[in-house]
Each structure stands twice: as structure tokens, then as C-alpha cells.
Design a protein around this motif. Structure first.
Motif, PDB file in Angstrom:
ATOM      1  N   GLN A  60       0.826  -1.208   0.000  1.00  0.00           N
ATOM      2  CA  GLN A  60       0.000   0.000   0.000  1.00  0.00           C
ATOM      3  C   GLN A  60       0.864   1.264   0.000  1.00  0.00           C
ATOM      4  O   GLN A  60       0.619   2.199  -0.767  1.00  0.00           O
ATOM      5  CB  GLN A  60      -0.929   0.003   1.219  1.00  0.00           C
ATOM      6  CG  GLN A  60      -1.896   1.175   1.264  1.00  0.00           C
ATOM      7  CD  GLN A  60      -2.870   1.162   0.104  1.00  0.00           C
ATOM      8  OE1 GLN A  60      -3.204   0.111  -0.424  1.00  0.00           O
ATOM      9  NE2 GLN A  60      -3.304   2.341  -0.326  1.00  0.00           N
ATOM     10  N   VAL A  64       1.252   4.276  -3.003  1.00  0.00           N
ATOM     11  CA  VAL A  64       1.092   5.713  -2.760  1.00  0.00           C
ATOM     12  C   VAL A  64       2.317   6.462  -3.282  1.00  0.00           C
ATOM     13  O   VAL A  64       2.194   7.503  -3.933  1.00  0.00           O
ATOM     14  CB  VAL A  64       0.882   5.996  -1.258  1.00  0.00           C
ATOM     15  CG1 VAL A  64       0.839   7.505  -1.007  1.00  0.00           C
ATOM     16  CG2 VAL A  64      -0.409   5.352  -0.765  1.00  0.00           C
ATOM     17  N   GLU A  77      -4.477  14.749  -3.115  1.00  0.00           N
ATOM     18  CA  GLU A  77      -4.988  13.369  -3.173  1.00  0.00           C
ATOM     19  C   GLU A  77      -3.958  12.389  -2.606  1.00  0.00           C
ATOM     20  O   GLU A  77      -4.312  11.446  -1.885  1.00  0.00           O
ATOM     21  CB  GLU A  77      -5.321  13.019  -4.626  1.00  0.00           C
ATOM     22  CG  GLU A  77      -5.891  11.624  -4.827  1.00  0.00           C
ATOM     23  CD  GLU A  77      -6.186  11.344  -6.290  1.00  0.00           C
ATOM     24  OE1 GLU A  77      -5.724  10.293  -6.804  1.00  0.00           O
ATOM     25  OE2 GLU A  77      -6.868  12.178  -6.922  1.00  0.00           O
ATOM     26  N   THR A  80      -4.007  12.625   1.100  1.00  0.00           N
ATOM     27  CA  THR A  80      -5.145  11.873   1.644  1.00  0.00           C
ATOM     28  C   THR A  80      -4.843  10.380   1.697  1.00  0.00           C
ATOM     29  O   THR A  80      -5.155   9.696   2.676  1.00  0.00           O
ATOM     30  CB  THR A  80      -6.401  12.120   0.782  1.00  0.00           C
ATOM     31  OG1 THR A  80      -6.726  13.511   0.810  1.00  0.00           O
ATOM     32  CG2 THR A  80      -7.592  11.317   1.303  1.00  0.00           C
ATOM     33  N   ASP A  81      -4.208   9.860   0.635  1.00  0.00           N
ATOM     34  CA  ASP A  81      -3.837   8.438   0.612  1.00  0.00           C
ATOM     35  C   ASP A  81      -2.877   8.101   1.751  1.00  0.00           C
ATOM     36  O   ASP A  81      -2.986   7.043   2.386  1.00  0.00           O
ATOM     37  CB  ASP A  81      -3.193   8.080  -0.724  1.00  0.00           C
ATOM     38  CG  ASP A  81      -4.175   8.108  -1.885  1.00  0.00           C
ATOM     39  OD1 ASP A  81      -5.396   8.132  -1.618  1.00  0.00           O
ATOM     40  OD2 ASP A  81      -3.729   8.115  -3.044  1.00  0.00           O
ATOM     41  N   GLU A  83      -2.610   9.663   4.632  1.00  0.00           N
ATOM     42  CA  GLU A  83      -3.337   9.724   5.907  1.00  0.00           C
ATOM     43  C   GLU A  83      -4.219   8.495   6.094  1.00  0.00           C
ATOM     44  O   GLU A  83      -4.370   7.987   7.210  1.00  0.00           O
ATOM     45  CB  GLU A  83      -4.159  11.013   5.960  1.00  0.00           C
ATOM     46  CG  GLU A  83      -3.256  12.259   6.108  1.00  0.00           C
ATOM     47  CD  GLU A  83      -4.004  13.565   5.900  1.00  0.00           C
ATOM     48  OE1 GLU A  83      -5.108  13.528   5.308  1.00  0.00           O
ATOM     49  OE2 GLU A  83      -3.478  14.621   6.305  1.00  0.00           O
ATOM     50  N   GLN A  84      -4.780   7.981   4.996  1.00  0.00           N
ATOM     51  CA  GLN A  84      -5.568   6.742   5.079  1.00  0.00           C
ATOM     52  C   GLN A  84      -4.671   5.555   5.423  1.00  0.00           C
ATOM     53  O   GLN A  84      -5.069   4.665   6.182  1.00  0.00           O
ATOM     54  CB  GLN A  84      -6.296   6.500   3.753  1.00  0.00           C
ATOM     55  CG  GLN A  84      -7.447   7.457   3.501  1.00  0.00           C
ATOM     56  CD  GLN A  84      -8.104   7.230   2.151  1.00  0.00           C
ATOM     57  OE1 GLN A  84      -7.580   6.485   1.305  1.00  0.00           O
ATOM     58  NE2 GLN A  84      -9.251   7.858   1.939  1.00  0.00           N
ATOM     59  N   PHE A  85      -3.471   5.535   4.861  1.00  0.00           N
ATOM     60  CA  PHE A  85      -2.530   4.469   5.194  1.00  0.00           C
ATOM     61  C   PHE A  85      -2.223   4.480   6.687  1.00  0.00           C
ATOM     62  O   PHE A  85      -2.215   3.435   7.343  1.00  0.00           O
ATOM     63  CB  PHE A  85      -1.240   4.635   4.391  1.00  0.00           C
ATOM     64  CG  PHE A  85      -0.137   3.709   4.813  1.00  0.00           C
ATOM     65  CD1 PHE A  85      -0.046   2.437   4.279  1.00  0.00           C
ATOM     66  CD2 PHE A  85       0.797   4.093   5.766  1.00  0.00           C
ATOM     67  CE1 PHE A  85       0.954   1.561   4.682  1.00  0.00           C
ATOM     68  CE2 PHE A  85       1.806   3.230   6.175  1.00  0.00           C
ATOM     69  CZ  PHE A  85       1.881   1.960   5.626  1.00  0.00           C
ATOM     70  N   ALA A  87      -4.027   5.541   9.051  1.00  0.00           N
ATOM     71  CA  ALA A  87      -5.196   5.104   9.816  1.00  0.00           C
ATOM     72  C   ALA A  87      -5.385   3.590   9.732  1.00  0.00           C
ATOM     73  O   ALA A  87      -5.767   2.949  10.712  1.00  0.00           O
ATOM     74  CB  ALA A  87      -6.436   5.825   9.306  1.00  0.00           C
ATOM     75  N   ARG A  88      -5.090   3.004   8.569  1.00  0.00           N
ATOM     76  CA  ARG A  88      -5.315   1.569   8.364  1.00  0.00           C
ATOM     77  C   ARG A  88      -4.187   0.721   8.945  1.00  0.00           C
ATOM     78  O   ARG A  88      -4.408  -0.422   9.347  1.00  0.00           O
ATOM     79  CB  ARG A  88      -5.442   1.278   6.867  1.00  0.00           C
ATOM     80  CG  ARG A  88      -6.703   1.820   6.242  1.00  0.00           C
ATOM     81  CD  ARG A  88      -6.667   1.649   4.733  1.00  0.00           C
ATOM     82  NE  ARG A  88      -7.865   2.177   4.099  1.00  0.00           N
ATOM     83  CZ  ARG A  88      -7.997   2.368   2.791  1.00  0.00           C
ATOM     84  NH1 ARG A  88      -6.988   2.051   1.988  1.00  0.00           N
ATOM     85  NH2 ARG A  88      -9.115   2.856   2.287  1.00  0.00           N
ATOM     86  N   ARG A  95       5.188   3.138   9.132  1.00  0.00           N
ATOM     87  CA  ARG A  95       4.480   4.311   9.645  1.00  0.00           C
ATOM     88  C   ARG A  95       5.372   5.556   9.622  1.00  0.00           C
ATOM     89  O   ARG A  95       4.956   6.632   9.182  1.00  0.00           O
ATOM     90  CB  ARG A  95       3.975   4.044  11.068  1.00  0.00           C
ATOM     91  CG  ARG A  95       3.245   5.250  11.662  1.00  0.00           C
ATOM     92  CD  ARG A  95       2.729   4.992  13.082  1.00  0.00           C
ATOM     93  NE  ARG A  95       2.044   6.177  13.561  1.00  0.00           N
ATOM     94  CZ  ARG A  95       0.762   6.452  13.317  1.00  0.00           C
ATOM     95  NH1 ARG A  95       0.045   5.620  12.590  1.00  0.00           N
ATOM     96  NH2 ARG A  95       0.199   7.550  13.782  1.00  0.00           N
TER      97      ARG A  95
END
Length: 716
Positions: A60, A64, A77, A80-81, A83-85, A87-88, A95
Motif C-alpha cells: 500500500q 502511494v 490526493e 489523503t492516501d 493519511e488513510q494508510f 489510519a489503516r 508508519r
């Protein structure tokens, strides 16, 4: 799929299991478990489950990072990707890396909202120094491309971008851009250039300082490091680079360009040949003496380059110097470089000297350069001298020679049309005869892939290269088809040969005949077919009948409704992979038991797993000796099964060291899907990447031809 290491094999195992391919699923799962010790540092010591999770997170974050190279994806964009990583995958090893990219992107996204890059019209109104600062800022939008592996991402390889990039505009500014670029060596702003992504190399986003480290040498006409490159550098390499650049720039400003160039070229140092080209171009009156002095001090690698720059002068004194080095140069590399210069004003003298070199040249690196030179001399004498023993030289050299004859290259050679027309006609006639003879040359150039015009190849046979070159020169006389069945390809080669033979008053060769298989009787097959699909006992009996049942089975499948026909497809594919014949050449020596196992495949189904296992068995058997094998599997589109060829005479001429070296070539339906080459310390070299290619071939529909060739060498 993008998952590294055992993650890929795990996903393939699950997919195979869902398709009911239990044996293949078990193989992939075992392969995933076997790769635990090869895991990257962040995954070592984890359980298998957590290692798979590790790979999902790695995949993932890598996706990105690769998105940076997509100019249509706004930085907001990508942020955002990231930040989603986070979170997931809150506990991921990656990290910290994701947080770093997100931290650097936030101010860039904010700046994008208030500042837009200046247009070319606006840039034209700026003073050079101000324009350079703006263009260095615009490097945040600089793209690049990694053209080969191993290799590096090149900010000047963004050929898919129609307009000029900031890097190209900075080079056009020349020395006026240098102060801004030197300042840019401290700029950590992210660009749109992504390094890596080939052969599962993890991607990394370049920064403005990395781009500046590629642009500055372009303007200065020299390198500023002692290694092969200075891209994406470490902090220590960056510091060394900055020290060298600032020292050079200070001298440049104090003494002027000509004095700096003369001193550098005369020294014969590491960068003298790069500076020599600029010296010849800008200050030709100072060039000869400086190059002559530098040549006397240069090593065997720098000296040839200095001679090539000297040839650009084309003065009486430079010509005399080149003639002397052609005959008396201290190394074959120097004599070849001199020949390239002499060829421009006395091609016969250069060709005669290099033909003498050809007869005594032994090293591959020298011979390949020599082959290219001789092929582009357009001399009938060259073809007459080389043709009789052409198939005795290595496949690599044969390819080099044919590639140099390839019309894609020669049509762009300005020297070609300068030759005497009568001599050129004789040269082309001799080349045609040589290339026609090479249509029967099945030797393979392993570890090679590329693109000649619209012809893409991986591990090509010499005959393919000859056929493409003949078609390029004489498209009306010689046909070329890259894809298609093996039988049709073989027939096409013979037809091309026969066209030449007819033109030269020779009798034609017979066309190859398709293999003949007597079909099993309908009374035996129809009762079994009526119980298909789904009846395991009936399937087993059909498989036992073998290839005599395949064509009737295909006709039966076509008569069924769509859904019923689809259910029968796995059996049809399995039957199409029954081995019809096995050809073994060469001496198996201590591998006789293994060779007998291959012979025993006749009449049996061959699977990707079985093929991979046999290759690994060859690698692992005792005693350890230096030996090679080329194991080829061909399936045509004619429902006649698989033909196996095993050649124990394979030798990898380019290999060195110990362990196991391998070269793969896989074509499915005429398309290259695999061309992996590599080595291992022994035990097992057939990993899941190779197995993925094998599986794609063996699972192809019955009427889609495929070819797999694996060349393996066990080295002492």
C-alpha cells in the motif's frame, strides 16, 4: 500484484485454492513459507500471518509513492492516501516513512493553493538568475523515468512529456542556472520523480536536491563524484558532491571556462574526456594540445573517449594522430576508437585494421564493440571474412552484428549513403545470404530483452533477429510474424529460405509437417463424454487415453451449452498439456537419472508445479559439478500436446562465480510474459515469480500456443 517476498506467493496460493487447483495452491503456500528467511529486515522474526500483513502494508505505501509520478494526481490526493494508510496500518513498520512524506506534503499542498508555476511567456520576461530560481522551484513537478534495472531514475528521460520539463529548461539556461542549482542542493522539497518500481525494487520519491545533482553535471559537462551516479544520494555523498561543485564553480568564475577545460583535459583525469567534448565544441584551437597531453596520461578507459573527441576536430594533425594510434595504440580499445575516427576519412584503412583485430580479439567486451564497428563499415570484405565462421562465435556477438545491420539503425546512419553504390550492392547481397542462413540458427541470446522497432523480445533466438532484419530490408521478399503457432512460424522460416533459394537457382526445402495423432474411436470416447463434466472417474479415463482423446474432446466441448462448456475447460486445458514427445541432446553425465525422469513424461500431463520441481531437482542433485541444461516446453495451437526439448550442452558464456545461474523466456500467444534472469547460491532457484509465469502458460486455453525455455547452469 505488488506484494513483496512471501506475500505474493500467499495470495497466489489463496487464488489457486479458490480455483480448485489444490496442488498448485499447496506449492505456492510452501514456497511462501520457504521464503521466510529471505524477508526484509522489518519482517524478520514475525509469524507468517504477521509477515503477510507486513507485505500488505508495504504494498500500500509503495502504491502511494508511485502515485507521485502521476501528474494527473494532485498532491492533495496523495496526502489523503498517506493519511488513510496511517489510519489503516497504525502499527506498520512503514508508519515513520509515511509520516515523513505526509509532513513534507502538507506545506506543498498549501502552497499549491496560492502559487502556480509561471508560464513560458512569463518566464521569458525574467532575468536569467530569477528565471533559474523559478525553474528550481518548479522542479517539484519534475518527472523522470527508470529505463533499466539495475539502474537509476533519470529526470531527463521523461520522453512521454511533450512540453519541456523544468530540468530541460535549466540546462538550456546553462551556467546562468548554476547559482540557483547549487542553492537547490539544500532543498528537500519532493518532486514527481520516483525511483524504483522495477523487479519489485521499493520506490523512493526524489527531492529537488536529487534532481539538481543530475542537472548540474549536464551543464558542467562533467561528473562530480567517483561512483557510477549521484542520484538519490546519501547525506555524505551529497556533502562531497557540494564540495566538488563549489570548488569547480569558484575556479570557473575566477579563471573562465576555457582555462578550466584545458587544465582538466590536459590532466587525463577521471573527467577529462567529458570536458574534452565541450573543449572541442567551444574552443577548438585549444583542443588538440590539451587532448594529446591528456591522452598520454589517461588510462585504458579514458583514452578511447579522448580519441573520439579528438576525431571531431578533423584537422591534419588530428588525422595523423588517429592513424598512428590505429596501428600502434597500446590497447585494443584505443585502436578501435582510433579506427572510428579514421573511418570518417579512410574507411578502407580502418576496416582492414579492425579485421585484423577481429581475428585475435578474445574478450567479449572488446569483441562486441568490434562487431558493431565491422558491421557498420558496409564492407563486402567484412562479410566475406566473417560469414564462414559466423555460427562459431557466441550468440551475443551474432546478435550484436545483426543488430548493427538492422535497418532501424542503418537507415539513420549518415555514413551509409556515402559509400560507393556498387560496393553497397555487393555488401547487401552478402548480408542477405548471411541472414538467410541464420534463419536456421536456433541458438538463444539469454539474459537479453529489448525492442527493435515494433519487435519486442526476451531471450530471442538468433533466427528471430535475422528474420526481422531481412523483413526490414526486403519487406516484399521476406515475411515476419512475431506471434502465432510454432508450426506456422517454422513454415514461414522455410518459405523465406525457399524464396531466396529460388532466386539463386537452388531447389526448395520441404515444409515442416504437423505431427499426426490417430484419434481414439468414438465408441470408446462418447460414453465417457456423456458423463462429463463432473464425473471424476470418466475424467480419469479420458486423461488415461491421452492425446488421441483431445481433439474429439474439443469438438464435444464446442457442442455443449456455454455453461457446460466452461465447466469442461479445465479438463481440456489439462489434456492439452499432455507431453507428446521428448527430445534430449548432449551428454547428461551424472544427470542421467534426471534425464530419465524427463523422458518418462511422455504421454503424461505436465503442470507448472511439475515443471518447476524438475528444474529444482536438476539444481539439487549430487554430486555438484559444473553443468548446464536448457529445458524447453512448446505447445502449439493444434491440440497435439506438448513437445519437450532438453539440451545438456548449454553454457552461459557471460556467467562467472559459483552457485546457480538461470535465464527464463516465456511466450504465451506470441506475447513475452517472462524474461527473468538471476542466480542463487544453490538448492532452489525456481521461486514464485518464475512459477507465476509458468502457471500463466500452462493455464492458457488449449488453442493458445506457448513456449517456456529455462536455461540453468550449475557453477563450481
Amino acid at each position: 500484484m505488488g506484494f513483496a517476498w512471501s506475500g505474493d506467493a500467499f495470495v497466489l496460493a489463496r487464488l489457486a485454492d479458490l480455483r480448485g487447483l489444490t496442488d498448485l495452491a499447496n506449492w505456492f503456500y510452501a514456497e511462501a513459507k520457504n521464503h521466510l528467511e529471505w524477508e526484509p529486515e522489518g519482517a524478520r522474526g514475525l509469524s507468517f500471518e504477521n509477515q503477510v500483513k507486513f507485505h500488505f502494508a508495504e504494498s500500500q505505501i509503495d502504491r502511494v509513492k508511485r502515485k507521485f509520478a502521476d501528474l494527473s494526481a494532485p498532491r492533495s490526493e496523495i496526502l489523503t492516501d498517506l493519511e488513510q494508510f496511517l489510519a489503516r496500518f497504525p502499527d506498520s513498520t512503514y508508519r515513520q516513512e509515511a509520516e515523513g512524506y505526509a509532513r513534507d506534503l502538507r506545506p506543498m499542498v498549501a502552497e499549491d493553493a496560492v502559487r502556480k508555476p509561471l508560464t513560458d511567456v512569463q518566464l521569458a520576461q525574467l532575468a536569467p538568475a530569477t528565471k533559474a530560481k523559478e525553474l528550481v522551484w518548479q522542479l517539484r513537478n519534475q518527472t523522470g523515468h527508470q529505463q533499466m534495472e539495475p539502474g537509476y531514475v533519470d529526470v531527463f528521460a521523461a520522453s512521454f512529456i511533450e512540453e519541456e520539463t523544468p530540468a530541460q529548461k535549466l540546462v538550456k539556461l546553462g551556467f546562468n542556472a548554476m547559482p540557483a542549482l547549487i542553492a537547490g542542493l539544500d532543498d528537500r522539497t519532493l518532486t514527481r520523480t520516483v525511483e524504483g518500481g522495477m523487479h519489485n525494487i521499493r520506490p523512493k520519491v526524489l527531492r529537488i536536491r536529487d534532481a539538481a545533482m543530475q542537472i548540474i553535471p549536464k551543464i558542467a559537462n562533467r561528473r562530480f563524484d567517483d561512483g557510477p551516479g549521484n542520484w538519490n544520494a546519501s547525506e555524505s555523498a551529497l556533502l562531497n558532491f557540494k564540495i566538488q561543485v563549489k570548488k569547480w564553480w569558484s575556479s570557473f568564475q575566477t579563471e573562465g571556462e576555457e582555462a578550466v577545460l584545458v587544465r582538466s583535459v590536459s590532466s587525463g583525469g577521471s573527467y577529462s574526456y567529458e570536458q574534452a567534448h565541450r573543449l572541442v565544441e567551444a574552443y577548438p584551437k585549444s583542443a588538440f594540445a590539451a587532448i594529446k597531453a591528456g591522452f598520454a596520461k589517461s588510462d585504458r578507459y579514458g583514452a578511447p573517449s579522448l580519441l573520439r573527441d579528438l576525431a571531431l576536430l578533423d584537422t591534419p594533425e588530428s588525422r595523423a594522430f588517429l592513424r598512428y594510434e590505429l596501428l600502434h595504440g597500446g590497447s585494443s580499445e584505443v585502436r578501435l576508437a582510433a579506427a572510428e575516427g579514421v573511418q570518417k576519412f579512410d574507411s578502407h584503412a580502418a576496416t582492414e585494421a579492425m579485421l585484423g583485430e577481429w581475428k585475435k580479439s578474445a574478450k567479449m567486451s572488446e569483441s562486441r564493440e568490434l562487431a558493431r564497428f565491422l558491421a557498420t563499415s558496409y564492407s563486402p570484405q567484412v562479410i566475406n571474412s566473417i560469414a564462414p565462421n559466423f555460427q562459431r562465435i557466441s550468440p551475443e556477438l551474432r546478435m550484436e552484428f545483426i543488430e548493427s545491420l538492422n535497418p532501424i539503425l542503418t537507415s539513420e546512419d549518415p555514413e551509409y549513403k556515402k559509400h560507393d553504390k556498387k560496393e553497397l550492392n555487393e555488401f547487401e547481397t552478402l548480408c542477405e545470404a548471411l541472414l538467410v542462413r541464420e534463419l536456421t540458427d536456433f541458438d538463444v541470446v539469454y539474459g537479453t530483452s529489448g525492442l527493435w522497432g515494433d519487435f519486442s523480445f526476451a531471450n530471442p533466438a538468433i533466427r528471430e533477429l535475422a528474420a526481422y532484419t531481412l523483413h526490414g530490408y526486403w519487406p516484399q521478399k521476406y515475411a515476419f510474424r512475431q506471434s502465432g503457432s510454432k508450426h506456422r512460424q517454422d513454415a514461414l522460416y522455410v518459405e523465406n529460405i525457399n524464396g531466396w533459394r529460388k532466386e539463386n537457382g537452388l531447389p526448395p526445402l520441404p515444409l515442416p509437417a504437423r505431427p499426426s495423432i490417430v484419434e481414439a474411436s468414438p465408441s470408446l470416447l462418447l460414453p465417457l463424454f456423456r458423463r462429463l463434466p463432473g464425473n471424476k472417474a470418466a475424467e480419469a479415463k479420458v486423461i488415461a487415453i491421452g492425446l488421441p482423446a483431445l481433439s474429439p474432446l474439443v469438438r464435444h466441448q464446442k457442442s455443449l451449452p456455454i455453461l457446460e462448456a466452461a465447466k469442461l475447460e479445465p479438463l481440456v486445458v489439462l489434456m492439452s498439456n499432455i507431453v507428446r514427445t521428448v527430445h534430449i541432446s548432449g551428454d547428461p553425465q551424472a544427470a542421467k537419472l534426471w534425464a530419465n525422469k524427463v523422458r518418462a513424461l511422455t504421454g503424461k500431463t505436465l503442470t507448472a508445479g511439475r515443471y518447476g520441481a524438475l528444474l529444482n531437482e536438476f539444481i539439487g542433485f549430487k554430486p555438484i559439478q559444473r553443468r548446464g541444461v536448457r529445458f524447453t516446453v512448446n505447445r502449439d495451437d493444434d491440440s497435439k500436446g506438448i513437445e519437450i526439448s532438453v539440451d545438456f550442452g548449454f553454457v552461459d558464456r557471460s556467467s562467472s562465480g559459483s552457485g546457480v545461474g538461470y535465464q527464463e523466456s516465456v511466450q504465451v500467444g506470441g506475447n513475452n510474459i517472462g524474461g527473468i534472469s538471476g542466480s542463487s547460491s544453490g538448492g532452489s532457484a525456481i521461486g514464485y515469480q518464475l512459477m507465476r509465469h509458468f502457471s500463466q502458460a500452462f493455464s492458457a486455453p488449449y488453442n493458445v500456443p506457448f513456449s517456456i525455455s529455462m536455461a540453468i547452469e550449475r557453477r563450481l
